[in-house]
Design an enzyme around this catalytic site. Structure first.
Site, PDB file in Angstrom:
ATOM      1  N   VAL A   1      49.194  26.272  34.881  1.00  0.00           N
ATOM      2  CA  VAL A   1      49.373  25.483  36.106  1.00  0.00           C
ATOM      3  C   VAL A   1      49.677  24.024  35.776  1.00  0.00           C
ATOM      4  O   VAL A   1      50.581  23.413  36.368  1.00  0.00           O
ATOM      5  CB  VAL A   1      48.139  25.599  37.024  1.00  0.00           C
ATOM      6  CG1 VAL A   1      48.339  24.766  38.289  1.00  0.00           C
ATOM      7  CG2 VAL A   1      47.883  27.058  37.391  1.00  0.00           C
TER       8      VAL A   1
ATOM      9  N   GLY B   1      46.842  30.474  45.688  1.00  0.00           N
ATOM     10  CA  GLY B   1      47.905  29.851  44.892  1.00  0.00           C
ATOM     11  C   GLY B   1      48.740  28.895  45.720  1.00  0.00           C
ATOM     12  O   GLY B   1      48.226  27.906  46.252  1.00  0.00           O
TER      13      GLY B   1
ATOM     14  N   GLY C   1      50.689  40.816  31.484  1.00  0.00           N
ATOM     15  CA  GLY C   1      50.090  39.499  31.698  1.00  0.00           C
ATOM     16  C   GLY C   1      49.563  39.300  33.108  1.00  0.00           C
ATOM     17  O   GLY C   1      49.147  38.204  33.464  1.00  0.00           O
TER      18      GLY C   1
ATOM     19  N   GLU D   1      43.882  39.972  32.799  1.00  0.00           N
ATOM     20  CA  GLU D   1      43.398  39.375  31.563  1.00  0.00           C
ATOM     21  C   GLU D   1      42.802  40.435  30.636  1.00  0.00           C
ATOM     22  O   GLU D   1      42.521  41.559  31.055  1.00  0.00           O
ATOM     23  CB  GLU D   1      42.350  38.315  31.890  1.00  0.00           C
ATOM     24  CG  GLU D   1      42.987  37.134  32.618  1.00  0.00           C
ATOM     25  CD  GLU D   1      41.971  36.091  33.051  1.00  0.00           C
ATOM     26  OE1 GLU D   1      41.070  35.786  32.257  1.00  0.00           O
ATOM     27  OE2 GLU D   1      42.098  35.598  34.184  1.00  0.00           O
TER      28      GLU D   1
ATOM     29  N   ASP E   1      36.492  37.187  41.565  1.00  0.00           N
ATOM     30  CA  ASP E   1      37.509  36.168  41.839  1.00  0.00           C
ATOM     31  C   ASP E   1      37.770  36.077  43.353  1.00  0.00           C
ATOM     32  O   ASP E   1      37.784  34.984  43.923  1.00  0.00           O
ATOM     33  CB  ASP E   1      38.804  36.540  41.092  1.00  0.00           C
ATOM     34  CG  ASP E   1      39.942  35.576  41.395  1.00  0.00           C
ATOM     35  OD1 ASP E   1      39.967  34.494  40.790  1.00  0.00           O
ATOM     36  OD2 ASP E   1      40.792  35.901  42.246  1.00  0.00           O
TER      37      ASP E   1
ATOM     38  N   LYS F   1      36.938  33.009  46.351  1.00  0.00           N
ATOM     39  CA  LYS F   1      37.929  32.494  47.294  1.00  0.00           C
ATOM     40  C   LYS F   1      37.493  32.701  48.742  1.00  0.00           C
ATOM     41  O   LYS F   1      37.665  31.820  49.576  1.00  0.00           O
ATOM     42  CB  LYS F   1      39.279  33.159  47.018  1.00  0.00           C
ATOM     43  CG  LYS F   1      39.869  32.723  45.665  1.00  0.00           C
ATOM     44  CD  LYS F   1      41.032  33.616  45.285  1.00  0.00           C
ATOM     45  CE  LYS F   1      41.659  33.208  43.963  1.00  0.00           C
ATOM     46  NZ  LYS F   1      42.600  34.242  43.476  1.00  0.00           N
TER      47      LYS F   1
END
Lengths: 430, 430
Positions: free
Chosen positions: B15, B133, B186, B189, B200, B204
């Site tokens: 990022v 994102g 990719g 992970e 995760d 959020k």
């Protein structure tokens, strides 16, 4: 003691009523969120005789009671149309009042005038409700996505036509039938011209394009086609080819030819997220060089959805007053870009035509297309209609001028009875 | 002369690299839009040996070079994880620097601490990139939709699991195969636990719920189930019943039981807009009392999409500096609401179980369900598996405690071999 921010509303129709209702229903939370009480003190109406959401003593038929009242902090314009809304907004700003409006007509045409007065007087002008009803789109473009170079905006920004096209697609009914039904349900106005003709969408895409490309784009810069010529045959052909037909407002920038802004029915591949936006829902699909594809979806009109956007703006202005922030984000048009003429614009095209049912006809048509360097993506030879054959073809991307040239020659062929319809196609790989 | 706003970046991974690239690519426009030059002056990295997007003299391995540099106006934290990010952010704010971060871990757990220091020091904290994102969602919730009482938030907010579930749905492959492929590409992970286990997404949804319900909700308040138990059979059953399976973060408020926040795989009706959000795309579906249903769609991760959100925040802080606006919108948690225990939460449920293939088994199961007042919406008697029969049923909405009780009794039946899976169902009419 908690501060009170005083609001005057111009117009207590559908949206105005919604604003009063939600400000009342959620007043406690709203006050906590912005640290001030928001109070409607007066509303301008056409007639005092009707039963309203506000008591009679809060109504007036005289705009000056609001525009010239030194107590009022924010004027909320919800009358719509150009006149007398534009004058009222100018007067409100000249009198030092912040402005919140849902008026796409005035913003799309006289936005600059309003921003200039606001800037001179250190005032806010907010118009989130002018595009996409309750959908947050103006703020995300001005704030969250502002680091992006916007590659394209593509929006279903008129609920009436989306309702009609959805109905035509699902139920195989014709344009006139579905228009009558939309009018009966209150989704289309008695005079539906601005919606079905594309003008309403043109105003909204002009507003979005101005923000996205930082250059003043007015409704007169928009190329417009409506949905009045869409037939059940076109809908059926789209389905057979893997598309749905949507009325889209499109804005993009070509480094050579300038900003291209248009409204027209479009074949959208079924797999595209905007293809499944149905009924009165709106959606704005925004592509940025950093963010990639994003979409903002919701109700593009209606009492409470539009009120949601208006109240968001009122609360933002209130926060600005509380923090003594003045005219933080106003006009964002620091460029003066040229407008790409429609002839220079490029699309793929769907063409439906009637020809005499005899050998060699398609070869002639294909020959003329080839002369203009137009290649075909797909061809369907369709039903017979009164001794004629219907031919449908979809081209690859070509310049508007080239397809126009080719179609003029095709139409002049003695074997061609009529060109029934020509609709732009959004290619799946675009 | 134009002012220069100086940025220090903590972390030059995916990022961080994206932020530097876009700030450079669009620098001219960015300066025009905010009326100031935005300049990255220093970046914290782990090793000086790697080739980076910035020249070596702008890199440092010592955080103090950024945190204690009086020239730096905005610290941009993009390292992720709790340590040492949290300390660095505290130090940045204590030293009078505005903060922009994409760090969901720290915001979901220590948000209050950061906001408190920022408020004391009149600084901005922005974290649009921490959820979804590049999708604008934090700002729309804090600004545009703020007049609404939020009825429900339902989000696909983890790209890895959405990629995996999409692949399992389209290609009929099993969980292990698709995980290996996602890792190879990719998208997942090496240690995929936080993604596939739902943590995760839990971070959020805790952030979104805190904003929507104006009450501090941390990741520990979230009920979490991951996707590790989803099998091709469940996917096939969902399809047969008209659903797709998505990992959702859900937040809603029950006036009696408090705020309900959970992450789990969910059967979503095919017709729901969120059902067609596929691959690594994210979408947040927000229902407000005024706006109705809205959806925000886009790329939930990746170099440039996340950079888009970070740069939007940097530009907003820059505008605030330019207009001398201080700490305009910080913590919005003015309530202290209780959290609804998962036992009190209500859902419809899909249950797949293996039973001995003999008469009367289903009657026994139905009897136990009926004892808990659980009604069935649909039942499918499925394939034979090793001399057992597979039964699939979907209940109407019931309390979590009731289904748990019923399933315990069903599992104890000698004729029941196993309860293979239990997944919540979002009803079409909800």
């Amino acid at each position: 003691m908690e501060k009170t921010i005083k609001i005057g509303i111009l117009g207590l129709g559908t949206v105005g009523t919604g604003v009063v209702k939600i400000l009342k229903k959620n007043q406690e939370d709203i006050a906590k969120k912005v640290g001030a009480k928001i109070e409607v003190t007066k509303a301008l109406v056409r007639s005092l005789d009707k039963e309203r959401v506000l008591p009679k003593e809060m109504l007036t038929t005289n705009a000056s009671d609001i525009l010239d009242d030194p107590e009022i902090d924010i004027v909320v314009e919800l009358m719509g149309g150009e006149n007398p809304s534009r004058d009222y907004m100018v007067r409100a700003l000249s009198n030092g009042k912040h402005l919140v409006t849902a008026n796409k007509d005035v913003i799309a045409k006289y936005g600059k005038e309003l921003f200039d007065i606001a800037e001179k007087n250190n005032l806010d002008v907010m118009f989130e409700a002018s595009v996409g009803g309750g959908i947050p789109i103006i703020h995300p473009l001005k704030d969250c996505l502002i680091g992006n170079k916007i590659e394209e905006i593509m929006g279903i920004i008129n609920g009436t036509t989306n309702y009609m096209l959805t109905k035509m697609t699902r139920e195989n009914v014709d344009y006139q039938t579905v228009l009558a039904e939309a009018q009966a349900k209150g989704y289309a106005e008695a005079d539906p011209t601005a919606d079905v003709g594309g003008l309403d969408a043109a105003r909204k895409i002009a507003i979005l394009a101005s923000i996205a490309y930082n250059s003043r784009i007015t409704v007169d810069d928009v190329y417009v086609e409506g949905i009045t010529k869409i037939s059940p045959e076109d809908i059926a052909n789209a389905r057979e080819l893997g598309y749905v037909i949507k009325l889209l407002g499109i804005a993009k920038e070509d480094p050579e030819n300038g900003v291209e802004v248009r409204v027209h029915p479009t074949f959208i591949p079924n797999s595209h997220p905007i293809a499944s936006v149905n009924d009165v829902f709106n959606a704005i699909f925004v592509t940025g060089d950093a963010v990639g594809n994003t979409m903002f979806y919701g109700r593009g009109a209606g009492e409470l959805p539009t009120a949601s956007a208006v109240i968001g703006d009122i609360m933002e202005v209130t926060r600005n007053i509380q923090h003594d922030v003045k005219a933080r984000v106003l006009c964002t048009c620091y460029e003066n870009k040229k407008i790409c003429p429609i002839e220079e614009s490029q699309s793929a095209f769907y063409v439906r035509l009637l020809v005499k049912d005899e050998p060699g006809v398609f070869a002639k048509i294909a020959g003329l297309l080839s002369e203009e360097n137009i290649s075909l993506n797909s061809v369907i030879q369709k039903r017979k209609v009164n001794n004629c054959a219907e031919i449908v073809f979809v081209t690859y991307t070509v310049k508007n001028a080239a397809i126009r040239e080719a179609l003029a020659k095709i139409e002049a062929l003695p074997v061609v009875t009529e060109i029934s319809n020509v609709i732009r196609v959004h290619e799946a790989n675009e």
